[in-house]
Enzyme design. Sequence first.
Site, short mmCIF file in Angstrom:
data_model
loop_
_atom_site.label_atom_id
_atom_site.label_comp_id
_atom_site.label_asym_id
_atom_site.label_seq_id
_atom_site.Cartn_x
_atom_site.Cartn_y
_atom_site.Cartn_z
N LYS A 155 0.84 -1.07 -0.14
CA LYS A 155 -0.11 -0.05 -0.09
C LYS A 155 0.83 1.25 -0.01
O LYS A 155 1.29 1.52 1.07
CB LYS A 155 -0.85 -0.01 1.18
CG LYS A 155 -2.20 1.25 1.12
CD LYS A 155 -2.71 1.41 2.40
CE LYS A 155 -1.92 2.63 2.99
NZ LYS A 155 -2.10 3.80 2.27
N GLU A 189 9.72 1.27 10.88
CA GLU A 189 10.66 2.31 10.88
C GLU A 189 9.85 4.00 10.89
O GLU A 189 9.33 4.12 10.03
CB GLU A 189 11.77 2.27 9.58
CG GLU A 189 13.11 3.33 9.69
CD GLU A 189 12.45 4.68 8.64
OE1 GLU A 189 12.30 5.79 9.52
OE2 GLU A 189 12.61 4.64 7.78
N CYS A 244 12.91 11.27 7.38
CA CYS A 244 12.85 10.90 8.92
C CYS A 244 13.97 11.14 9.73
O CYS A 244 14.15 11.41 10.80
CB CYS A 244 12.29 9.56 8.89
SG CYS A 244 13.48 8.32 7.77
N GLU A 300 8.96 16.33 15.87
CA GLU A 300 9.29 16.00 14.41
C GLU A 300 8.37 17.15 13.75
O GLU A 300 7.26 16.87 13.53
CB GLU A 300 8.87 14.45 13.91
CG GLU A 300 9.38 14.51 12.66
CD GLU A 300 9.41 12.92 12.15
OE1 GLU A 300 10.39 12.41 11.54
OE2 GLU A 300 8.31 12.41 12.58
#
Length: 495
Positions: free
Chosen positions: A187, A263, A297, A398
């Site tokens: 996906k 992750e 990331c 973040e």
Amino acid sequence: MTLGIPTTDMSHALPCARHLIDGRAVESANGETFETRDPHDNSVIGTVVRGSAADGERAIKSARRAFDEGPWPRMTPRERRKILHDIADAVDAHRDELAMLETVDSGKITRQALHGEMPRVAQNLRFFADYAAMTPSEAYPDGAVLGYTLYPPAGVVTAISPWNAPLMLATWKVAPALAFGNTVVLKPAPQTPLTAARFGELALAAGLPEGVLNIVHGFGGDEVAGPLVSDPRVDRITFTGSSATGARIMAAAAEQLTPVSAELGGKSANVVFDDADLDIAVPESVKAIFAGSGQVCFAGSRLFVQRGILPEFLARFTAQAEDIVVGDPKNPSTSMGPLIEQRHLDKVHGYVELARREGGTVVTGGSRVTTGEMARGFYYPPTVITGLTNESRTAQEEIFGPVVAVIPFDTEQEALRLANSSPYGLAGILFTTHLDRAHRMAAAWQAGTVWVNCFFERDLRMPFGGQGISGVGREGGQYSRDFFTEPRAVMVRTH
């Protein structure tokens, strides 16, 4: 379906991405679609079928049948290797087309997509194909008993990939899963479906058996992603994305005790000591936060600089940030493209406003780019902020954009404490000419990867992943083999 787009002119081609289930391009069960847009100008570049739970279940059924009854898991690693190399060859042959799809769908600068990410896509396929075919297993003769280890495939793998490096990160999951004999339901992120859809076409044309790779498009929650993470017919889940979404996926998988490799997010520290070579440290630090428009990331978004060199470093760092050419990612002179969508741009700018309220000073950047054609897109400039502490929300949460907080430190011990003062633990970056210091810091740094005097150097044999809320598990080399297989001990009495 054909998604090929050979030129930068999108006016004549509006592709439609359909699901790939059991080797066929199919519509969604409910007939719904959604638009995919170019972040450069917010123009519609294609339509995508919007999957539902029924589509996810169809894809899982296809993958389950292909694993239980089909040839793929029963092929030798060398036979699978041949097909995966053929798919990699197809990626190379269609590199221009795939790079352009990546550019218009994600805002990735074409130069990076063409010369960085598409070669890595092919490398993912070739590396894991070779690794699965050539890596030995263990044998332990012990007198009358011989013990050895088998690595049969785990079964059906759900792979959920993000939008920031769409095809590269999709194949980072798909390649090892296939190489070790699994079948896959992929996906891709709904913001960036086009390269995954085209990759599915290329894989089938290169000889991948029907049902081995299924691709479903759509959204998370109770829509298409729901059954992909909760169905008992799924044997492994590999996910890259936000920590919050990762937690929800792991909770759903826990009901079936399905192993998950995740992750997740990051807020990586970049530490520059006063003995660092600034000719290396400055440009690498610029790359560490502004490459990919900061939508990375493991970006070095907390930049700690030893106090004695802070004025010089900050001046050089800011100057290089301001030299970055922000603009149309299809333009060869562009160094940084747009953010992915309006909602994300609002989030990034919201954090800059928060930094101001927290007492930070915006040295450069700090407002949306609205000049010329960029006014229609989602452009945000390199933004450098000083005057914050590591405890500020701006330095702890973040942002996932081109925003860096520059914070001074005095001693090695303080630098390590600051680096580890974060719930995230994906990566760390370190600049020093003292080898002993580099080893001390790397040994005590609570992160999955530590780069010393460089950024984003990779060896696919090494583990990649994070600790804390940056993830669970590792992938790469033997770590991928352990995750995508069911290691089995066999003990045989020989006499």
